[in-house]
Scaffold this motif. Structure first.
Motif, PDB file in Angstrom:
ATOM      1  N   PRO A   4      43.843  47.388  42.909  1.00 30.92           N
ATOM      2  CA  PRO A   4      43.383  47.164  44.424  1.00 30.92           C
ATOM      3  C   PRO A   4      43.222  45.537  44.663  1.00 30.92           C
ATOM      4  CG  PRO A   4      41.599  47.516  42.871  1.00 30.92           C
ATOM      5  CD  PRO A   4      42.981  47.766  42.227  1.00 30.92           C
ATOM      6  N   LEU A   5      43.489  45.251  45.886  1.00 33.15           N
ATOM      7  CA  LEU A   5      43.379  43.797  46.495  1.00 33.15           C
ATOM      8  C   LEU A   5      41.971  43.264  46.448  1.00 33.15           C
ATOM      9  CD1 LEU A   5      46.352  43.573  48.891  1.00 33.15           C
ATOM     10  CD2 LEU A   5      46.420  42.903  46.420  1.00 33.15           C
ATOM     11  N   SER A   6      41.674  42.263  46.013  1.00 30.80           N
ATOM     12  CA  SER A   6      40.414  41.636  46.464  1.00 30.80           C
ATOM     13  C   SER A   6      40.268  41.330  47.702  1.00 30.80           C
ATOM     14  CB  SER A   6      40.193  40.452  45.584  1.00 30.80           C
ATOM     15  OG  SER A   6      41.066  39.137  46.107  1.00 30.80           O
ATOM     16  N   LYS A   7      39.130  40.666  48.242  1.00 26.86           N
ATOM     17  CA  LYS A   7      38.900  40.333  49.568  1.00 26.86           C
ATOM     18  C   LYS A   7      39.684  39.040  49.817  1.00 26.86           C
ATOM     19  CE  LYS A   7      34.351  42.446  50.239  1.00 26.86           C
ATOM     20  NZ  LYS A   7      33.087  42.233  50.685  1.00 26.86           N
ATOM     21  N   ARG A   8      40.397  38.351  48.699  1.00 33.15           N
ATOM     22  CA  ARG A   8      41.282  37.184  49.143  1.00 33.15           C
ATOM     23  C   ARG A   8      42.545  37.405  49.031  1.00 33.15           C
ATOM     24  NH1 ARG A   8      39.705  32.773  49.946  1.00 33.15           N
ATOM     25  NH2 ARG A   8      41.321  31.702  49.066  1.00 33.15           N
ATOM     26  N   GLY A   9      42.994  38.870  48.463  1.00 25.56           N
ATOM     27  CA  GLY A   9      44.337  39.151  48.639  1.00 25.56           C
ATOM     28  C   GLY A   9      45.112  39.162  47.084  1.00 25.56           C
ATOM     29  N   LYS A  10      44.211  38.789  46.009  1.00 29.32           N
ATOM     30  CA  LYS A  10      44.555  38.697  44.765  1.00 29.32           C
ATOM     31  C   LYS A  10      44.497  40.012  44.219  1.00 29.32           C
ATOM     32  CE  LYS A  10      43.938  33.793  43.786  1.00 29.32           C
ATOM     33  NZ  LYS A  10      43.325  32.889  43.171  1.00 29.32           N
ATOM     34  N   PRO A  11      45.344  40.494  43.334  1.00 32.15           N
ATOM     35  CA  PRO A  11      45.174  41.694  42.729  1.00 32.15           C
ATOM     36  C   PRO A  11      43.800  41.707  41.646  1.00 32.15           C
ATOM     37  CG  PRO A  11      47.212  41.018  42.282  1.00 32.15           C
ATOM     38  CD  PRO A  11      46.583  39.814  43.166  1.00 32.15           C
ATOM     39  N   ILE A  12      43.075  42.739  41.803  1.00 34.10           N
ATOM     40  CA  ILE A  12      42.153  42.842  40.913  1.00 34.10           C
ATOM     41  C   ILE A  12      42.522  43.804  39.659  1.00 34.10           C
ATOM     42  CG2 ILE A  12      39.697  43.979  40.546  1.00 34.10           C
ATOM     43  CD1 ILE A  12      39.701  41.490  42.497  1.00 34.10           C
ATOM     44  N   GLU A  13      42.635  43.043  38.467  1.00 36.47           N
ATOM     45  CA  GLU A  13      42.898  43.692  37.374  1.00 36.47           C
ATOM     46  C   GLU A  13      41.768  44.273  36.602  1.00 36.47           C
ATOM     47  OE1 GLU A  13      46.705  40.844  36.183  1.00 36.47           O
ATOM     48  OE2 GLU A  13      44.377  39.726  36.479  1.00 36.47           O
ATOM     49  N   ASP A  34      31.037  26.288  52.946  1.00 37.14           N
ATOM     50  CA  ASP A  34      30.629  27.592  53.303  1.00 37.14           C
ATOM     51  C   ASP A  34      31.434  28.163  54.192  1.00 37.14           C
ATOM     52  OD1 ASP A  34      28.887  29.879  53.333  1.00 37.14           O
ATOM     53  OD2 ASP A  34      28.018  29.179  55.280  1.00 37.14           O
ATOM     54  N   PRO A  35      32.362  29.289  53.809  1.00 32.22           N
ATOM     55  CA  PRO A  35      32.178  29.965  52.627  1.00 32.22           C
ATOM     56  C   PRO A  35      33.158  29.078  51.506  1.00 32.22           C
ATOM     57  CG  PRO A  35      33.970  31.200  53.901  1.00 32.22           C
ATOM     58  CD  PRO A  35      33.234  29.929  54.640  1.00 32.22           C
ATOM     59  N   VAL A  36      32.755  29.580  50.331  1.00 30.65           N
ATOM     60  CA  VAL A  36      33.409  29.160  49.024  1.00 30.65           C
ATOM     61  C   VAL A  36      34.302  30.254  48.425  1.00 30.65           C
ATOM     62  CG1 VAL A  36      31.771  29.381  47.505  1.00 30.65           C
ATOM     63  CG2 VAL A  36      33.367  27.494  47.317  1.00 30.65           C
ATOM     64  N   ASP A  37      35.526  30.027  48.089  1.00 30.43           N
ATOM     65  CA  ASP A  37      36.387  30.897  47.384  1.00 30.43           C
ATOM     66  C   ASP A  37      35.773  30.917  45.967  1.00 30.43           C
ATOM     67  OD1 ASP A  37      37.574  28.379  47.317  1.00 30.43           O
ATOM     68  OD2 ASP A  37      39.050  29.237  45.942  1.00 30.43           O
ATOM     69  N   ILE A  38      35.775  32.156  45.417  1.00 25.96           N
ATOM     70  CA  ILE A  38      35.555  32.097  43.810  1.00 25.96           C
ATOM     71  C   ILE A  38      36.066  33.135  43.277  1.00 25.96           C
ATOM     72  CG2 ILE A  38      33.456  32.642  42.203  1.00 25.96           C
ATOM     73  CD1 ILE A  38      31.500  31.616  44.206  1.00 25.96           C
ATOM     74  N   VAL A  46      41.715  39.026  36.233  1.00 21.87           N
ATOM     75  CA  VAL A  46      40.814  38.859  37.560  1.00 21.87           C
ATOM     76  C   VAL A  46      40.082  40.084  37.627  1.00 21.87           C
ATOM     77  CG1 VAL A  46      40.940  38.591  40.220  1.00 21.87           C
ATOM     78  CG2 VAL A  46      42.711  37.428  38.602  1.00 21.87           C
ATOM     79  N   ALA A  47      38.839  39.654  37.835  1.00 18.37           N
ATOM     80  CA  ALA A  47      37.606  40.703  38.100  1.00 18.37           C
ATOM     81  C   ALA A  47      37.150  40.463  39.442  1.00 18.37           C
ATOM     82  CB  ALA A  47      36.434  40.544  36.924  1.00 18.37           C
ATOM     83  N   ILE A  48      37.034  39.269  40.055  1.00 16.99           N
ATOM     84  CA  ILE A  48      36.416  39.059  41.408  1.00 16.99           C
ATOM     85  C   ILE A  48      37.452  37.768  41.910  1.00 16.99           C
ATOM     86  CG2 ILE A  48      34.546  37.972  42.550  1.00 16.99           C
ATOM     87  CD1 ILE A  48      32.763  38.983  40.239  1.00 16.99           C
ATOM     88  N   SER A  49      37.670  37.963  43.262  1.00 13.60           N
ATOM     89  CA  SER A  49      38.275  36.941  43.886  1.00 13.60           C
ATOM     90  C   SER A  49      38.066  37.156  45.209  1.00 13.60           C
ATOM     91  CB  SER A  49      39.716  37.174  43.639  1.00 13.60           C
ATOM     92  OG  SER A  49      40.372  36.052  44.355  1.00 13.60           O
ATOM     93  N   GLN A  50      37.114  36.611  45.903  1.00 17.44           N
ATOM     94  CA  GLN A  50      36.876  36.712  47.271  1.00 17.44           C
ATOM     95  C   GLN A  50      35.939  35.454  47.814  1.00 17.44           C
ATOM     96  OE1 GLN A  50      34.198  40.291  46.592  1.00 17.44           O
ATOM     97  NE2 GLN A  50      32.694  39.262  47.820  1.00 17.44           N
ATOM     98  N   ASP A  51      35.855  35.337  48.916  1.00 16.85           N
ATOM     99  CA  ASP A  51      34.922  34.204  49.533  1.00 16.85           C
ATOM    100  C   ASP A  51      33.459  34.738  49.640  1.00 16.85           C
ATOM    101  OD1 ASP A  51      37.015  32.802  50.146  1.00 16.85           O
ATOM    102  OD2 ASP A  51      37.335  33.306  52.403  1.00 16.85           O
TER     103      ASP A  51
END
Length: 136
Positions: A4-13, A34-38, A46-51
């Motif tokens: 599934p894609l994260s909220k930033r578009g990177k695949p969540i593995e 603000d916001p900050v990408d993490i 990748v477990a988390i990738s979102q703002d």
């Protein structure tokens, strides 16, 4: 494999697991960026990738900046490498953790060095413990 894609578009593995043994709370503690990408990787995946936003929803009635978003994963017992980074926030942190049962962690992004005098201007603060984290 479909990830599934994260909220930033990177695949969540690494998918979340509601019955997982590792809970991690993530927060933007910076009103300056603000916001900050993490992005959080566990063992290179990748477990988390979102703002994350300082001004997001209130957490148990607390003011903005005290909102921690929780994520839960199943990790096998043993050593794991966590790597958290922010491109926009210009910060990176790598930590080794040892999983042996249930664990809780917290990651906060700061951009003004208001923590300790020896901390850099932009950084991640990390806590890891064997008991649930109590927020005040």
């Amino acid at each position: 494999f479909y990830y599934p894609l994260s909220k930033r578009g990177k695949p969540i593995e690494i998918p979340q697991d509601t019955k997982g043994n590792f809970v991690i709370y993530v927060s933007d503690q910076s009103s300056e960026i603000d916001p900050v990408d993490i992005t959080l990787q566990i063992d290179g995946k990748v477990a988390i990738s979102q703002d994350f936003s300082f001004n997001d929803i209130l957490f148990f009635g607390n003011p903005p900046g005290h909102n921690f978003i929780s994520f839960r994963y199943s990790l096998p017992n043993g050593n794991h490498t966590l790597m958290v980074e922010s491109v926009k926030g210009e910060a990176r942190l790598e930590k080794q953790i040892d999983i042996s049962g249930n664990h809780w962690a917290g990651i906060g992004y700061y951009s003004n060095g208001r923590g300790q005098p020896y901390e850099p201007e932009k950084y991640f603060h990390f806590d890891f413990q064997n008991e649930p984290i109590m927020f005040q």
